[in-house]
Design a protein around this motif. Structure first.
Motif, PDB file in Angstrom:
ATOM      1  N   THR A  66      40.781 -49.418  14.215  1.00 34.37           N
ATOM      2  CA  THR A  66      41.955 -49.642  13.378  1.00 34.37           C
ATOM      3  C   THR A  66      41.968 -48.755  12.131  1.00 34.37           C
ATOM      4  O   THR A  66      42.938 -48.755  11.392  1.00 34.37           O
ATOM      5  CB  THR A  66      42.026 -51.121  12.940  1.00 34.37           C
ATOM      6  OG1 THR A  66      40.800 -51.479  12.285  1.00 34.37           O
ATOM      7  CG2 THR A  66      42.257 -52.029  14.143  1.00 34.37           C
ATOM      8  N   SER A  67      40.884 -48.020  11.888  1.00 35.62           N
ATOM      9  CA  SER A  67      40.865 -47.077  10.766  1.00 35.62           C
ATOM     10  C   SER A  67      39.999 -45.892  11.133  1.00 35.62           C
ATOM     11  O   SER A  67      39.100 -45.994  11.972  1.00 35.62           O
ATOM     12  CB  SER A  67      40.341 -47.747   9.493  1.00 35.62           C
ATOM     13  OG  SER A  67      38.944 -47.941   9.568  1.00 35.62           O
ATOM     14  N   ALA A  68      40.256 -44.766  10.493  1.00 35.14           N
ATOM     15  CA  ALA A  68      39.546 -43.538  10.815  1.00 35.14           C
ATOM     16  C   ALA A  68      38.070 -43.603  10.471  1.00 35.14           C
ATOM     17  O   ALA A  68      37.250 -42.883  11.047  1.00 35.14           O
ATOM     18  CB  ALA A  68      40.205 -42.360  10.096  1.00 35.14           C
ATOM     19  N   ASP A  69      37.711 -44.469   9.505  1.00 32.09           N
ATOM     20  CA  ASP A  69      36.302 -44.550   9.098  1.00 32.09           C
ATOM     21  C   ASP A  69      35.508 -45.590   9.876  1.00 32.09           C
ATOM     22  O   ASP A  69      34.396 -45.942   9.486  1.00 32.09           O
ATOM     23  CB  ASP A  69      36.192 -44.803   7.599  1.00 32.09           C
ATOM     24  CG  ASP A  69      36.785 -46.140   7.188  1.00 32.09           C
ATOM     25  OD1 ASP A  69      37.432 -46.795   8.038  1.00 32.09           O
ATOM     26  OD2 ASP A  69      36.612 -46.539   6.018  1.00 32.09           O
ATOM     27  N   ALA A 125      51.467 -52.226  15.846  1.00 31.69           N
ATOM     28  CA  ALA A 125      52.905 -52.499  15.875  1.00 31.69           C
ATOM     29  C   ALA A 125      53.282 -53.405  14.709  1.00 31.69           C
ATOM     30  O   ALA A 125      52.567 -54.345  14.386  1.00 31.69           O
ATOM     31  CB  ALA A 125      53.276 -53.150  17.196  1.00 31.69           C
ATOM     32  N   THR A 126      54.413 -53.123  14.084  1.00 32.15           N
ATOM     33  CA  THR A 126      54.846 -53.924  12.931  1.00 32.15           C
ATOM     34  C   THR A 126      55.783 -55.059  13.322  1.00 32.15           C
ATOM     35  O   THR A 126      56.035 -55.957  12.521  1.00 32.15           O
ATOM     36  CB  THR A 126      55.549 -53.030  11.903  1.00 32.15           C
ATOM     37  OG1 THR A 126      56.640 -52.350  12.549  1.00 32.15           O
ATOM     38  CG2 THR A 126      54.569 -52.001  11.343  1.00 32.15           C
ATOM     39  N   VAL A 185      49.862 -54.030  20.084  1.00 32.16           N
ATOM     40  CA  VAL A 185      50.551 -55.275  19.752  1.00 32.16           C
ATOM     41  C   VAL A 185      49.622 -56.480  19.790  1.00 32.16           C
ATOM     42  O   VAL A 185      49.860 -57.480  19.112  1.00 32.16           O
ATOM     43  CB  VAL A 185      51.749 -55.520  20.703  1.00 32.16           C
ATOM     44  CG1 VAL A 185      52.798 -54.439  20.519  1.00 32.16           C
ATOM     45  CG2 VAL A 185      51.286 -55.579  22.157  1.00 32.16           C
ATOM     46  N   GLY A 186      48.546 -56.408  20.595  1.00 31.78           N
ATOM     47  CA  GLY A 186      47.674 -57.569  20.695  1.00 31.78           C
ATOM     48  C   GLY A 186      46.379 -57.244  21.411  1.00 31.78           C
ATOM     49  O   GLY A 186      46.179 -56.138  21.919  1.00 31.78           O
ATOM     50  N   ALA A 199      47.305 -58.161  17.138  1.00 33.28           N
ATOM     51  CA  ALA A 199      46.244 -57.305  16.588  1.00 33.28           C
ATOM     52  C   ALA A 199      46.272 -57.289  15.070  1.00 33.28           C
ATOM     53  O   ALA A 199      45.248 -57.084  14.415  1.00 33.28           O
ATOM     54  CB  ALA A 199      46.394 -55.884  17.126  1.00 33.28           C
ATOM     55  N   ARG A 200      47.439 -57.526  14.481  1.00 31.56           N
ATOM     56  CA  ARG A 200      47.537 -57.560  13.012  1.00 31.56           C
ATOM     57  C   ARG A 200      46.731 -58.721  12.440  1.00 31.56           C
ATOM     58  O   ARG A 200      46.169 -58.617  11.350  1.00 31.56           O
ATOM     59  CB  ARG A 200      49.000 -57.681  12.577  1.00 31.56           C
ATOM     60  CG  ARG A 200      49.859 -56.476  12.905  1.00 31.56           C
ATOM     61  CD  ARG A 200      51.315 -56.768  12.573  1.00 31.56           C
ATOM     62  NE  ARG A 200      51.809 -57.944  13.310  1.00 31.56           N
ATOM     63  CZ  ARG A 200      52.939 -58.586  13.015  1.00 31.56           C
ATOM     64  NH1 ARG A 200      53.688 -58.200  11.994  1.00 31.56           N
ATOM     65  NH2 ARG A 200      53.326 -59.625  13.741  1.00 31.56           N
TER      66      ARG A 200
END
Length: 558
Positions: free
Chosen positions: A55-58, A114-115, A177-178, A194-195
């Protein structure tokens, strides 16, 4: 027939090709963010495999909590076959079986979340990679439910999969999305937003949560120094030495200029007998720490603790003089009362009681006017041969300096004052202190305490209370139980509870057959119960065991 078979095969191939073509390219590209998650036990055996997504580049990621819940360690393998270790847990939710964690990678390809949720009948693709190839299974949303007012929980039409827990679902744009969940109540498949997984966090108290205690993976320390230190302290209480050592190292990595990390690791090494390693840590603290005075003070404390509580004599680099030097250096840099307190304690240990007393008394005029300081001053006076009355005055001040109403922190000072009052034959005052101490200890004091209170109660003829205390001492007395039983029998004899005296003596003798005190007491009780022959037999046994009182009582009652 042969032509029909060829046509059927051709039709299936075209159908499959059409499905692949229909799959949006963004879906295939999203597999770059997905990974295989493998969890291992302490012996290196695989305990679980599942999936997840960056979920993040790091290196932040989300996946299935059930895969990590009992893991000793874990790793992820991306689309290109590169493997990275799971380094920290950030948060988890057991109910939805999702977690957020950190992977030891400098740069990865993160997913786009996804938002907005998918609606009924919308298509979603379950994306993963195997052998450097993307696999995308198409699903259709049967319904979407909302939880916590903003997150989606998806139920898909019949299309069950196995072994893909935590696998990401993406929309046509390749946005996640999930995360996949196998349904426990149907043959269908579900997904958690997933959020929701990506926002999971923890607080310092989470380290004590049984959910995290089961896994060998450590929680990520809070960014705030004080919160991180609180988590470190709580981790120490979990009694997992390997995991705790990891937390200490994490703390040092996160806060390399804070003294407490070095001091904590040094104390751990002292506990293992690695005194040279502890010394090296504290010397590093002197170089790296922002607060040099605190570094010298902690160096002194670590040395002093080792000298006080270790029987080691081979490591000679640490001495009371060296600890004193570091303590005085800290005070010269920053005149904190706590640094002065350490100096006074070291002087006491060196036998310089007069100097130590003066410092303790000086500290009572500072912010360190505490029960501990007055108590230490009283100990100095005792060593200097001061009168008991003078010592009691200091112990009065020790109790007075505590928070009121008194709590367990005042217990040692109340007990010491009670013991001193007993030595002064102020038995009622001693009993009053002992009663307070017993309350502060919630009735969980040791047998020696109840015996001490029993002795005072006998002096002031509070016999029923004395019998209660000596009975309790016998109950918890361990190896000393026979002694306490003999004492109880003696008091029962004194107050003419003759049958009880015989019973207590018999119980004592069942544990210690050669206890001549119990034999004499039983003999006297039996004589007074008009059982002279039995009593004389007890005196005879005592004589045979070498107790001259046996002959004296035989002569007395013949």
């Amino acid at each position: 027939m042969k032509i029909r078979t060829i046509l059927t095969t051709f039709f299936l191939a075209v159908t499959a090709f059409t499905a692949v073509v229909a799959q949006p390219s963004a879906v295939k590209n999203s597999s770059r963010s997905a990974f295989l998650l493998t969890a291992y036990n302490a012996n290196g055996g695989v305990v679980a495999t599942s999936y997840g997504v960056f979920t993040s580049a790091d290196g932040e990621a989300v996946g299935a909590w059930s895969a990590l819940a009992n893991a000793a360690r874990a790793e992820v393998t991306d689309l290109n076959g590169k493997t990275y270790p799971v380094t920290k847990l950030i948060g988890a939710n057991e109910l939805y079986d999702v977690c957020r964690f950190k992977v030891g990678a400098n740069k990865v390809h993160p997913a786009v979340l996804a938002t907005s949720p998918l609606q009924k009948d919308a298509k979603a693709w379950l994306v993963r990679s195997e052998a450097k190839k993307t696999i995308a299974d198409e699903f259709e949303v049967e319904r979407e439910e909302t939880f916590m007012d903003k997150y989606a929980y998806y139920v898909f039409a019949y299309n069950p999969k196995t072994g893909v827990s935590g696998c990401p679902f993406v929309n046509a744009a390749g946005q996640v999305v999930g995360l996949y969940q196998a349904s426990s109540s149907s043959l269908g498949s579900n997904a958690v937003d997933a959020r929701f997984a990506a926002q999971l966090t923890s607080n310092p108290m989470a380290v004590s949560n049984v959910m995290f205690a089961k896994t060998g993976l450590r929680l990520q320390l809070p960014a705030d120094h004080k919160d991180a230190l609180l988590m470190l302290m709580l981790a120490a209480e979990m009694r997992d030495s390997a995991k705790y050592e990891g937390y200490v190292n994490d703390y040092l990595e996160a806060f390399p200029h804070e003294v407490d990390g070095y001091a904590t690791r040094a104390m751990n090494k002292v506990g293992r007998g690695d005194y040279a390693g502890a010394d090296a840590d504290m010397k590093t603290a002197l170089r790296q720490a922002t607060n040099k005075a605190e570094a010298h003070a902690e160096y002194s404390r670590v040395m002093y603790q080792k000298i006080l509580y270790s029987a080691d004599t081979l490591f000679t680099a640490w001495t009371l003089d060296k600890a004193l030097e570091e303590s005085e250096k800290a005070y010269s840099m920053d005149p904190q009362p706590s640094y002065r307190h350490r100096t006074a304690q070291i002087l006491f240990s060196k036998g310089e009681y007069a100097k130590a007393y003066d410092m303790f008394k000086e500290l009572t005029s500072t912010t360190m006017r505490t029960g501990e300081v007055y108590f230490e001053a009283a100990q100095c006076k005792t060593q200097l041969g001061a009168s008991k009355d003078e010592v009691v005055v200091l112990l009065d001040s020790a109790v007075a300096a505590c928070n009121h109403p008194l709590d367990a922190t005042a217990a040692p000072y109340v007990l010491a004052r009670g013991q001193m009052n007993a030595e002064l034959s102020q038995y009622k005052k001693a009993i009053a202190d002992y009663n307070v101490y017993d309350t502060l200890m919630y009735g969980r004091a040791n047998a020696e305490f109840y015996f001490a209170r029993y002795q005072c109660e006998v002096k002031v003829r509070q016999y029923q209370q004395a019998l209660n205390d000596i009975a309790h001492a016998a109950y918890i007395g361990g190896q000393n139980t026979p002694f306490y039983l003999a004492e109880m029998a003696s008091l029962q004899l004194r107050v003419n509870m003759l049958e009880d005296a015989v019973k207590s003596s018999d119980l004592c003798l069942s544990l210690s057959p050669e206890n001549t005190d119990a034999l004499i007491i039983k003999g006297v009780a039996l004589v007074n119960l008009k059982k002279k022959d039995e009593g004389m037999e007890c005196f005879r046994k005592a004589s045979e065991l070498g107790d001259k009182r046996g002959d004296e009582y035989k002569e007395k009652y013949k």
